[in-house]
Design an enzyme around this catalytic site. Sequence first.
Site, short mmCIF file in Angstrom:
data_model
loop_
_atom_site.label_atom_id
_atom_site.label_comp_id
_atom_site.label_asym_id
_atom_site.label_seq_id
_atom_site.Cartn_x
_atom_site.Cartn_y
_atom_site.Cartn_z
N GLU A 45 104.77 177.75 -81.91
CA GLU A 45 106.02 177.68 -81.15
C GLU A 45 105.95 178.64 -79.98
O GLU A 45 105.39 179.73 -80.10
CB GLU A 45 107.19 178.15 -82.02
CG GLU A 45 107.48 177.33 -83.22
CD GLU A 45 108.46 178.06 -84.11
OE1 GLU A 45 109.64 177.72 -84.06
OE2 GLU A 45 108.04 178.96 -84.83
N ASP B 228 104.41 177.98 -88.25
CA ASP B 228 105.80 178.39 -88.11
C ASP B 228 105.88 179.86 -88.47
O ASP B 228 105.47 180.26 -89.55
CB ASP B 228 106.67 177.54 -89.04
CG ASP B 228 108.13 177.92 -88.94
OD1 ASP B 228 108.70 177.77 -87.85
OD2 ASP B 228 108.70 178.41 -89.93
N ASP C 160 110.40 175.82 -94.05
CA ASP C 160 109.46 176.36 -93.07
C ASP C 160 108.20 175.52 -92.95
O ASP C 160 107.62 175.38 -91.87
CB ASP C 160 109.10 177.80 -93.43
CG ASP C 160 110.31 178.71 -93.32
OD1 ASP C 160 111.08 178.54 -92.36
OD2 ASP C 160 110.50 179.57 -94.20
N CYS D 60 114.03 166.29 -89.09
CA CYS D 60 113.40 165.72 -90.27
C CYS D 60 112.03 165.17 -89.88
O CYS D 60 111.92 164.43 -88.90
CB CYS D 60 114.27 164.60 -90.85
SG CYS D 60 113.47 163.70 -92.18
#
Length: 360
Positions: A184, A98, A285, A257
Site C-alpha cells: 500500500e 498489508d 487483514d 470484498c
Amino acid sequence: MEGFFKHGRGFPSFKNRSNFRSFQYKPGDVKLDGNKIYLPSIGWMRFYNSRPIPQGFQIRTVTLRKKADGWYTSILIKDDSVPDYPTPKEVNTIVGLDMGLTKLVHCSDGSDFDNPRPSTSKKEKRTLKIRQRRLSRKNIGSANRKFEAQKLARLHKKHADKRSAYQWFVANKIVNKADAISVEDLNIKGMKAKCKPKPDDVKQGRFLKNGQSAKRGLNRSISDASWGTLIEKIQYAAAKSGKSFFKVDPKNTSRTCSKCGVVDALSRFGEKFVCTSCGHEAHADKQAAGNIKTRAVQQNGLVIKKLKKVRRDSVKPKQLILFETPTVESTTGKRKQHRARNSFPRCAWEPANSIEFMGY
Ligand SMILES: [Zn+2]
C-alpha cells in the site's frame, strides 16, 4: 532568516557545533585499505569494515555520522556497468502486503510477521519512562544530566537498531516469497495527524478534550512499527534480487470484498471480515492483503503465468543475479555502510543487516 522577517517566527540563532551531526567527503577524498580508512585532515584510522566493496564499484561520497554510541560512516558506491533491470509484465507469483499493528505484515499467501514493538512493548515503555525521569531530575547543565542524556540516547539507538535489524529480516523473507511484491502507498503522516482542537464555548480560551491524548499512544505505536522504512527496505531488497515492486492506492483495501468487489465499511468487524452482500468470510487483514495484490495486477496490467507444480525436492529455479560480490554477503545495492566506533573504533556490526551491538 526568512522565517523571522516574513513569518514572524523566532529570532535567528547562530549555528554551533551541536547543530551538526554529520559531514561528508567528496568523491576521491577517502581511501580504504582493509579495516583502515583514510579521512582527509584526520588521517588513517581503524574502523569496522562490515562489508567489502563489490568488484567494479567506485567509492563516491563518504558521510560520517555521529550516533549515540559512536561514529558511523556510510560509503556511497557506484558502478555504471550495472544495467537497469526492466520491470517484466509477466510474473510467476505476486504477493500483496498489508501493514498492521497487531501483526506487522500480513501477506496475501496467508502468512504473517509479528510486530516486535521495539520501543512500545510494555517492558521497553517502562525502561524508557525510568530513563526519562532520571534525566529530568538531574540539574540542568550538570555533568550528571549529560551522562544520563547519553544513556537515554543509547536506549533510543538500541530500539532503532532492533527495529532496523528485524525489518531487514522481514524484507528479505518477503522478497524470497514471490517475483513481484505489492504494498500500500500509505500516508503515514496523515494517519498520525493530531486531532483538531475543540475550543470551550463556556470558558473562553480553554479547550475541551478532543481525544488527542488517547490517540497519542496509537501514534507512538505507528511510529514504532515504522511501515515507511520497512517498505523502503522491501523495495531495496526487491531491486537487489531483480524483482518487481509496486505501490497501490490504499483506499478501501480493508473494506472491499475480494470475492464480489463490494465496498462496505460494515463488512469489517475488527479482525473479521464478513461481506454484507455475498457473505464471504475471511480474516480482515489477509483479505486486505489479497486486495492489494489484485490491485497491483490490475493497475499494472500484469500477467500471472501459470506455474507448473514444482515438487519440494526438485532443484530450485535459478535466481537472477545482477552482478557478483566477492563474499557471501551480497551488496548489490548502491549504498554501503561501514561503522567506526568512537574516535578509536572497535569492531561491531553495522546497521544494514546487523543485529547485535556491543554493550558499554
Ligand atoms: Zn462479497
